[in-house]
Design a protein around this motif. Structure first.
Motif, mmCIF file in Angstrom:
data_model
loop_
_atom_site.group_PDB
_atom_site.id
_atom_site.type_symbol
_atom_site.label_atom_id
_atom_site.label_comp_id
_atom_site.label_asym_id
_atom_site.label_seq_id
_atom_site.Cartn_x
_atom_site.Cartn_y
_atom_site.Cartn_z
ATOM 1 N N HIS A 17 -14.935 66.223 -6.896
ATOM 2 C CA HIS A 17 -14.350 65.267 -7.833
ATOM 3 C C HIS A 17 -13.002 65.734 -8.382
ATOM 4 O O HIS A 17 -12.314 64.969 -9.076
ATOM 5 C CB HIS A 17 -15.310 65.008 -8.995
ATOM 6 N N LEU A 18 -12.595 66.960 -8.068
ATOM 7 C CA LEU A 18 -11.325 67.463 -8.582
ATOM 8 C C LEU A 18 -10.131 66.826 -7.880
ATOM 9 O O LEU A 18 -9.061 66.684 -8.467
ATOM 10 C CB LEU A 18 -11.260 68.987 -8.448
ATOM 11 N N ALA A 19 -10.298 66.466 -6.627
ATOM 12 C CA ALA A 19 -9.167 65.949 -5.845
ATOM 13 C C ALA A 19 -8.570 64.697 -6.485
ATOM 14 O O ALA A 19 -7.343 64.583 -6.628
ATOM 15 C CB ALA A 19 -9.610 65.662 -4.420
ATOM 16 N N SER A 20 -9.407 63.757 -6.897
ATOM 17 C CA SER A 20 -8.898 62.500 -7.451
ATOM 18 C C SER A 20 -8.252 62.699 -8.809
ATOM 19 O O SER A 20 -7.522 61.822 -9.287
ATOM 20 C CB SER A 20 -10.043 61.486 -7.570
ATOM 21 N N VAL A 27 -20.712 71.734 -4.587
ATOM 22 C CA VAL A 27 -19.795 71.009 -3.700
ATOM 23 C C VAL A 27 -19.511 69.622 -4.259
ATOM 24 O O VAL A 27 -18.357 69.160 -4.265
ATOM 25 C CB VAL A 27 -20.371 70.923 -2.277
ATOM 26 N N ARG A 28 -20.549 68.957 -4.723
ATOM 27 C CA ARG A 28 -20.368 67.610 -5.293
ATOM 28 C C ARG A 28 -19.406 67.654 -6.480
ATOM 29 O O ARG A 28 -18.487 66.828 -6.579
ATOM 30 C CB ARG A 28 -21.715 67.045 -5.739
ATOM 31 N N GLY A 29 -19.603 68.620 -7.372
ATOM 32 C CA GLY A 29 -18.742 68.710 -8.534
ATOM 33 C C GLY A 29 -17.302 69.014 -8.169
ATOM 34 O O GLY A 29 -16.368 68.371 -8.676
ATOM 35 N N ALA A 87 -15.703 71.331 3.042
ATOM 36 C CA ALA A 87 -16.357 70.116 2.555
ATOM 37 C C ALA A 87 -15.462 69.335 1.597
ATOM 38 O O ALA A 87 -15.727 68.151 1.335
ATOM 39 C CB ALA A 87 -17.671 70.473 1.859
ATOM 40 N N CYS A 88 -14.403 69.988 1.071
ATOM 41 C CA CYS A 88 -13.513 69.355 0.086
ATOM 42 C C CYS A 88 -12.063 69.488 0.530
ATOM 43 O O CYS A 88 -11.257 70.161 -0.128
ATOM 44 C CB CYS A 88 -13.707 70.001 -1.284
ATOM 45 N N PRO A 89 -11.684 68.857 1.636
ATOM 46 C CA PRO A 89 -10.329 69.055 2.178
ATOM 47 C C PRO A 89 -9.222 68.557 1.275
ATOM 48 O O PRO A 89 -8.070 68.976 1.415
ATOM 49 C CB PRO A 89 -10.367 68.277 3.499
ATOM 50 N N GLY A 90 -9.527 67.684 0.325
ATOM 51 C CA GLY A 90 -8.494 67.162 -0.558
ATOM 52 C C GLY A 90 -8.261 67.996 -1.801
ATOM 53 O O GLY A 90 -7.358 67.694 -2.583
ATOM 54 N N VAL A 141 -21.066 65.341 -14.205
ATOM 55 C CA VAL A 141 -19.821 66.095 -14.061
ATOM 56 C C VAL A 141 -18.586 65.204 -14.183
ATOM 57 O O VAL A 141 -17.580 65.614 -14.758
ATOM 58 C CB VAL A 141 -19.802 66.868 -12.722
ATOM 59 N N GLU A 142 -18.648 63.985 -13.681
ATOM 60 C CA GLU A 142 -17.467 63.115 -13.760
ATOM 61 C C GLU A 142 -17.111 62.795 -15.212
ATOM 62 O O GLU A 142 -15.923 62.796 -15.583
ATOM 63 C CB GLU A 142 -17.707 61.837 -12.960
ATOM 64 N N ALA A 143 -18.111 62.526 -16.033
ATOM 65 C CA ALA A 143 -17.846 62.259 -17.449
ATOM 66 C C ALA A 143 -17.286 63.499 -18.128
ATOM 67 O O ALA A 143 -16.387 63.405 -18.983
ATOM 68 C CB ALA A 143 -19.135 61.812 -18.135
ATOM 69 N N ARG A 144 -17.773 64.680 -17.765
ATOM 70 C CA ARG A 144 -17.263 65.926 -18.340
ATOM 71 C C ARG A 144 -15.795 66.136 -17.965
ATOM 72 O O ARG A 144 -14.997 66.589 -18.785
ATOM 73 C CB ARG A 144 -18.112 67.100 -17.881
ATOM 74 N N LEU A 145 -15.458 65.830 -16.718
ATOM 75 C CA LEU A 145 -14.076 65.956 -16.286
ATOM 76 C C LEU A 145 -13.177 64.941 -16.992
ATOM 77 O O LEU A 145 -12.064 65.261 -17.420
ATOM 78 C CB LEU A 145 -13.982 65.777 -14.768
#
Length: 305
Positions: A157-160, A152-154, A183-186, A117-121
């Motif tokens: 990675h949106l916050a950063s 949740v994991r994917g 689970a993703c407060p940011g 997912v990080e590479a896709r983003l």
């Protein structure tokens, strides 16, 4: 005496100098926070969600059709949201945004459950119009999909990457959505279509409790969108009142859900539903609902088009 005379001359000169023109006050930016485009003729197989009731939507809906409707209703820009769960959709919407300046932000689709997912983003990292992502949570058979480990994991990675996440959910998906948000407060989240309650009151207490709980999370906003096509035939005002009480004007934004909204009413009438309802609010609160909240959430510059 000469000194006094000199001061008098200065005074007269100041009176004769032209005063600078007053700055022209621009009307507040108005934004449609939720609409869609699709090229149905080329990709009919990607729109499996269009059943018999959506048959009128089985044609192309493109920027050239929406632009005059927005102008007539007084809207300056829009946020286009994905309608197909394929990554090519994101590329296509971003290309439209490059060609049409009134498309101010794109909410695309990436498989957030994918191991890479990080590479896709990161493939979209240089796209300035991409401001958020969405997966069709409410179409999953598993009502707990939003809180699944891969999802949740994917989303985390949106916050950063300063990307938001649109929550496409119904009442029964709210518990899992709350777990995801916690689970993703940011990450900034926005609830699409006020979580699609039944206007006839089915499951109303659960929806009310769920909306209130989402509103207590400071990283969750709400779209007053998709109202005409909500199931049931009851009055919409109590649902808007509930959403406003939960989120406040600074976290609520108007959206048309065009062209899906055309199943119920023309574009201008769709927007008038929220505009008329919020007429009792202060001008500052109305400006939030009709554009300012959307601009803040999706990082849209306030410059006029």
């Amino acid at each position: 005496m000469a000194a006094h005379h000199h001061r008098g001359i200065d005074h007269r000169h100041r009176l004769l100098r032209p005063t600078p023109p007053q700055a022209t006050l621009r009307p507040p930016l108005k934004l449609d926070a939720h609409q869609h485009f699709w090229d149905y003729a080329a990709h009919a197989g990607d729109y499996g969600w269009m059943g018999a009731a959506e048959a009128p939507l089985r044609r192309d809906y493109l920027p050239g059709e929406l632009a005059p409707l927005m102008d007539e209703a007084g809207y300056d820009g829009c946020v286009v949201v994905q309608a197909r769960e394929v990554e090519a959709e994101t590329d296509w919407l971003l290309a439209l945004a490059r060609r049409h300046t009134f498309v101010r932000a794109v909410v695309g689709w990436v498989d957030l459950c994918a191991p890479d997912v990080e590479a896709r983003l990161d493939r979209h990292a240089d796209e300035p119009s991409l401001r958020g992502l969405r997966m069709a949570v409410h179409d999953r058979a598993n009502t707990s999909f939003a809180a699944s480990a891969a999802h949740v994991r994917g989303v985390s990675h949106l916050a950063s990457r300063d990307l938001a996440y649109d929550l496409l959910i119904r009442t029964e998906h709210i518990p899992a959505a709350l777990a995801l948000v916690d689970a993703c407060p940011g990450v900034r989240f926005v609830v699409d279509h006020i979580a699609k309650p039944h206007r006839d009151g089915v499951n109303l207490p659960a929806w009310q409790a769920g909306i209130a709980a989402l509103g207590r999370r400071p990283n969750v906003w709400c779209k007053l969108s998709g109202l005409g096509t909500l199931p049931g035939t009851g009055a919409i005002t109590p649902f808007l009142d509930t959403a406003l009480a939960a989120f406040g004007p600074a976290r609520c934004m108007i959206g048309s859900d065009w062209p899906v909204s055309t199943l119920a009413a023309p574009y201008r009438d769709t927007m008038a539903t929220v505009e008329t309802w919020c007429g009792r609010l202060s001008s500052d609160e109305r400006e939030c609902l009709l554009g300012r909240t959307c601009a803040s959430f999706y990082r849209i510059e306030e410059a006029r088009l």
